[in-house]
Design an enzyme around this catalytic site. Structure first.
Site, PDB file in Angstrom:
ATOM      1  N   HIS A  76     110.457 -61.279 -51.211  1.00 30.39           N
ATOM      2  CA  HIS A  76     109.415 -62.237 -51.584  1.00 30.39           C
ATOM      3  C   HIS A  76     108.462 -61.677 -52.648  1.00 30.39           C
ATOM      4  CE1 HIS A  76     110.642 -65.239 -48.784  1.00 30.39           C
ATOM      5  NE2 HIS A  76     110.522 -64.438 -47.748  1.00 30.39           N
ATOM      6  N   HIS A 119      98.779-100.833 -90.582  1.00 27.51           N
ATOM      7  CA  HIS A 119      98.953-100.961 -89.133  1.00 27.51           C
ATOM      8  C   HIS A 119      98.249 -99.810 -88.449  1.00 27.51           C
ATOM      9  CE1 HIS A 119     101.016-101.405 -85.220  1.00 27.51           C
ATOM     10  NE2 HIS A 119     101.271-102.638 -85.603  1.00 27.51           N
TER      11      HIS A 119
HETATM   12 ZN   LIG Z   1     113.800 -66.881 -45.785  1.00 29.92          ZN
END
Ligand SMILES: [Zn+2]
Length: 440
Positions: A266, A345
């Protein structure tokens, strides 16, 4: 597959399920709700006063030990990686994940319960294009744990991962492209695994009350303990890939690139997500909204003019930036204050006429059809324009990305195309254009 995977998606309807939270061992109910375009994924704590929400963004990352925790102010949600992986991989860009506790139900330790939930809710396309992070040059992060993550350019999202346990036990390798069906079959069922030595202390302190062999595989020495046998012989590396997908979902954009991961965790995954977010901030700060490739994949102005008979002030294509397969084309037109139509325009209030955008779409579509038919003896005529919508004004300084896709063709007599004009990742106009071919 004429669906439009480049469009944002949300869940079709609310769906939920109840289970056990890993850390507290208490019951928790999680519900997915549809959310509007550009909303992203947000968690909502309905058990707290005022039901605060937390953006699933890397800036809100608080902790990466064992699981990924995000928070805003004093509000936290833990163990978000599996539900985020399922949402990202199943193609959900926008959703509210509502929970009556501070973490999702752990289920069986895999992403399977979330995939089942997303399928129950259904996935539905929305009206804005997806935001991508295109990897343009190799990036890498390394961690003290030995984790190494390299991100390489690729037109798909791929992950190649090697995982290894202590003493290189359980060394496993897997490489795959991430699509919803590959995720569902190959990655979602892979369960969390833990080493006995790592969880022993937590169990003693009663910090994982909901943890059991029903929601994790426990590795003790050579032994693999779990309630049911391994679901794949390389289940561990598959779960590592699952965690990478979940952690990189915090980037908030679809990644087009190849992640090569060695012993990821992680902390390293989050480091890579941070690096991507930083790079995205840098790119957004630059004035060019998108990199425009040059080279043989597209057509330069001269080549465009060899195909289209239109000339100033009516040529509405500067360059074709690419073709995707046989049926798709993307071109650009830069709009400057020198366009002749701005004179009238409108004086003092320059807005590009919508009909000129339809003309631009028709010119781009005819380049695609020219490439398809290659019949110089026939010429295409613009027959009809349906479902024409003008969504946002186009102003001097805008670069229009003009997309056309062939949706129906009858021999070389008739062709139908779906076209979009996009400025700064937002659709400004769209139309369904039909052409017929006649002998010259
Ligand atoms: Zn996991």
């Amino acid at each position: 597959m004429p669906s439009t995977p480049e469009f944002q998606q949300t869940v079709g309807k609310m769906a939920g399920f109840t289970g056990i939270a890993l850390h507290t061992g208490e019951k928790v109910t999680l519900r997915l709700h549809p959310a509007p375009v550009d909303h992203g994924i947000k968690f909502r704590r309905e058990d707290l006063q005022d039901e605060p929400t937390i953006d699933a963004k890397i800036d809100n990352l608080k902790m990466v030990e064992r699981a990924t925790t995000i928070g805003e102010g004093s509000v936290r949600v833990h163990t978000v990686e599996h539900v985020l992986a399922a949402l990202c991989a199943m193609g959900v860009d926008n959703a509210i994940v509502e929970m009556d506790a501070n973490e999702p139900p752990i289920g069986d330790g895999s992403a399977q319960p979330y995939v089942d939930l997303i399928k129950k809710a259904g996935v539905t396309a929305q009206e804005e294009p997806r935001k991508f992070f295109d990897v343009r040059e190799p990036m890498h992060v390394e961690a003290k744990t030995g984790a190494l993550l390299v991100l390489l350019p690729d037109d798909k999202f791929r992950i190649s991962c090697t995982q290894a346990g202590p003493n290189n036990q359980f060394t496993q390798f897997l490489s795959l492209e991430l699509t919803p069906s590959i995720f569902e079959c190959e990655i979602a069922p892979a369960r969390t695994f833990v080493y006995y030595e790592d969880v022993e202390a937590l169990m003693d302190k009663n910090l994982i009350k909901g943890g059991s062999l029903e929601n994790a595989i426990v590795v003790r020495g050579e032994a693999v303990l779990s309630k049911e046998p391994l679901r794949f012989s390389d289940e561990f590396v598959r779960h590592k890939i699952l965690d990478i997908i979940g952690d990189l979902a915090l980037v908030g954009r679809r990644i087009r690139g190849h992640v090569v991961a060695v012993k990821p965790g992680h902390a390293a995954n989050a480091e890579l997500a941070r690096a991507l977010a930083r790079e995205q901030t840098r790119r957004s700060a630059m004035s060019t909204p998108r990199a425009i490739p040059i080279g043989d994949s597209g057509l330069d102005t001269g080549e465009v003019m060899n195909i289209l008979p239109h000339r100033y002030p009516f040529l509405m294509v500067d360059r074709v930036i690419g073709f995707e397969g046989e049926n798709k084309i993307t071109a650009i037109k830069s709009i400057t204050i020198n366009e002749p139509f701005f004179q009238g325009h409108f004086p003092g209030h320059p807005v590009m006429p919508g009909v000129m955008q339809v003309e631009a779409m028709a010119q781009v579509a005819s380049i695609l059809l020219f490439k398809l038919t290659k019949t110089s003896s026939r010429v295409g005529y613009f027959m009809s324009a349906d479902q024409v919508k003008f969504r946002k004004p186009v102003l001097p300084g805008d670069t229009i990305f003009i997309h056309a896709e062939l949706t129906r063709a009858r021999g070389n007599r008739m062709a139908k195309t779906k076209c979009y004009c996009v400025v700064n990742d937002a659709i400004v106009s769209e139309a369904e254009l039909m052409f017929t071919f006649l002998d010259k």
